[in-house]
Design a protein around this motif. Structure first.
Motif, PDB file in Angstrom:
ATOM      1  N   UNK A 103       7.991  36.757 -43.343  1.00 27.91           N
ATOM      2  CA  UNK A 103       6.748  37.363 -42.850  1.00 27.91           C
ATOM      3  C   UNK A 103       6.303  38.533 -43.731  1.00 27.91           C
ATOM      4  N   UNK A 104       7.267  39.325 -44.212  1.00 26.30           N
ATOM      5  CA  UNK A 104       6.932  40.444 -45.097  1.00 26.30           C
ATOM      6  C   UNK A 104       6.336  39.930 -46.410  1.00 26.30           C
ATOM      7  N   UNK A 105       6.897  38.844 -46.927  1.00 24.04           N
ATOM      8  CA  UNK A 105       6.388  38.263 -48.174  1.00 24.04           C
ATOM      9  C   UNK A 105       4.959  37.764 -47.995  1.00 24.04           C
ATOM     10  N   UNK A 106       4.676  37.208 -46.810  1.00 25.35           N
ATOM     11  CA  UNK A 106       3.319  36.717 -46.534  1.00 25.35           C
ATOM     12  C   UNK A 106       2.322  37.864 -46.447  1.00 25.35           C
ATOM     13  N   UNK A 107       2.766  39.018 -45.935  1.00 26.88           N
ATOM     14  CA  UNK A 107       1.897  40.205 -45.871  1.00 26.88           C
ATOM     15  C   UNK A 107       1.632  40.714 -47.290  1.00 26.88           C
ATOM     16  N   UNK A 108       2.711  40.808 -48.076  1.00 23.35           N
ATOM     17  CA  UNK A 108       2.582  41.030 -49.515  1.00 23.35           C
ATOM     18  C   UNK A 108       2.281  42.421 -50.012  1.00 23.35           C
ATOM     19  N   UNK A 109       2.121  43.396 -49.141  1.00 20.01           N
ATOM     20  CA  UNK A 109       1.834  44.770 -49.588  1.00 20.01           C
ATOM     21  C   UNK A 109       3.112  45.441 -50.082  1.00 20.01           C
ATOM     22  N   UNK A 110       2.941  46.525 -50.824  1.00 20.41           N
ATOM     23  CA  UNK A 110       4.107  47.272 -51.297  1.00 20.41           C
ATOM     24  C   UNK A 110       4.920  47.810 -50.124  1.00 20.41           C
ATOM     25  N   UNK A 111       4.220  48.277 -49.090  1.00 26.30           N
ATOM     26  CA  UNK A 111       4.908  48.814 -47.908  1.00 26.30           C
ATOM     27  C   UNK A 111       5.727  47.719 -47.228  1.00 26.30           C
ATOM     28  N   UNK A 112       5.186  46.505 -47.201  1.00 25.82           N
ATOM     29  CA  UNK A 112       5.916  45.390 -46.584  1.00 25.82           C
ATOM     30  C   UNK A 112       7.120  45.007 -47.441  1.00 25.82           C
TER      31      UNK A 112
END
Length: 369
Positions: A214-223
């Motif tokens: 899910x974090x990879x799908x969000x893709x932001x630096x914070x994620x």
């Protein structure tokens, strides 16, 4: 020189092997792991038994006898798996005796097809306990909504239980309630509550796999900065909850009467991301009074090169709570993560159960030919 596995034991961690096969028992490998790798217990599940039967010629003789006797698939699975658990329980009996019943435990799971059927789970748990007939057996019951009352009833009958497939703190809290209610029920029924043991199996690496996706799908630096941290943070907060709940007046009253705590068990400790250290879910979850059940690959990596530096859990609670605040802020719904993981966990075990059924069905047919 003390080995990493010996140092884990010195820190209060019990090492259990997450695997079992007849070959492992009869070859002496299981007994050897007790001596050389500090292993003090075994956990099994449908996936493990499916793999053992698919590869193991050591089952041919029993399968032939069962086929000649006209056994159906369900009876054959029951006989084969309980025989392995009986034999493993006998191998671990000296450990059980030496630790006053805390360790030397061997787990066997009720059929995952019963995960949403309370009464059927209770009936099968009783049947498995009676068949194995060893004081060091643990009956595995999944922490589904239907599993919770089954846990209470089975413990209330004086049977020791390994509660499996726990992913969320909310469900873990309910599991502790189910355990305490079960001990109270056993006490009222006149059982010796000092003989009832339970572990609560909190899954670790699967949490990282789902959250990281899910974090990879969000893709932001914070994620991206939060990747590969959810499993440890979740398990560490489970230990915080364990400490709080077993310090309560209700728990203390039972402990004073001879009951034992329900120990947290770290399951799913094989590292799935090759970029991570292969002993991550061992070295970073060291806490007194826990169990770490390891696949053989993780056990060997731990023995070979794990850096065991002491307690890596109890000073981390604030950081772990902060992690989940950050996770929510980047848009990951962790409650949904744990719902998905529980559903997937049950589905995967059912798929393995069906694989086990097909393997045994083919073996029976081959023996009859």
């Amino acid at each position: 020189m003390s080995t990493p596995t010996a140092r884990l034991v010195e820190e209060g961690v019990s090492i259990w092997l997450d695997d079992l096969s007849r070959q492992r028992i009869t070859s002496g490998n299981l007994a050897d792991l007790i001596v050389t790798r500090n292993v003090t217990g075994v956990t099994t599940n449908p996936t493990i038994f499916a793999g053992a039967l698919a590869k193991g010629e050591s089952y041919d003789g029993q399968v032939a006898i069962l086929a000649k006797d006209g056994a159906d698939v369900e009876r054959a699975i029951f006989e084969i798996t309980t025989d392995d658990v009986q034999a493993a329980s006998d191998v671990f009996r000296p450990v059980f005796d030496a630790t006053g019943g805390v360790d030397g435990r061997v787990s066997i799971e009720v059929s995952p097809e019963l995960a949403h059927d309370t009464e059927a789970t209770i009936a099968e748990a009783r049947k498995l306990a009676a068949k194995v007939d060893r004081p060091n057996v643990l009956i595995k019951i999944p922490a589904t909504k239907a599993g919770l009352p089954a846990i209470t009833e089975v413990i209330g009958a004086g049977i020791s239980v390994n509660v499996t497939l726990i992913f969320s703190l909310e469900r873990y809290d309910e599991v502790i309630d189910a355990y305490l209610a079960g001990v109270e029920k056993a006490q009222a029924a006149g059982h010796d509550i000092s003989q009832i043991q339970s572990v609560a199996s909190f899954f670790v690496s699967r949490v990282d796999s789902e959250v990281d996706k899910r974090l990879a799908a969000i893709g932001t630096d914070a994620a991206k900065a939060l990747a590969s941290r959810a499993g440890l943070a979740n398990a560490r907060l489970a230990y915080e909850l364990f400490q709080k709940r077993f310090a309560s007046d209700r728990a203390q009253s039972l402990l004073d009467a001879g009951a034992t705590v329900q120990r947290p068990l770290w399951a799913s400790t094989g590292v799935k991301d090759p970029a991570l250290p292969d002993t991550l879910y061992v070295t970073d979850l060291v806490a007194k009074g826990t169990v770490n059940t390891m696949p053989e690959k993780t056990l060997e990596a731990t023995f070979d090169h794990a850096d065991v530096t002491g307690d890596t859990v109890t000073g981390t609670y604030a950081e772990s709570h902060d992690f989940f605040t950050q996770l929510e802020a980047v848009g990951v719904d962790f409650a949904d993560v744990t719902r998905v993981l529980e559903d997937e966990g049950v589905a995967k075990f059912i798929a393995s159960w069906h694989e086990l059924q097909e393997t045994v069905k083919s073996a029976l047919a081959g023996a009859e030919a």
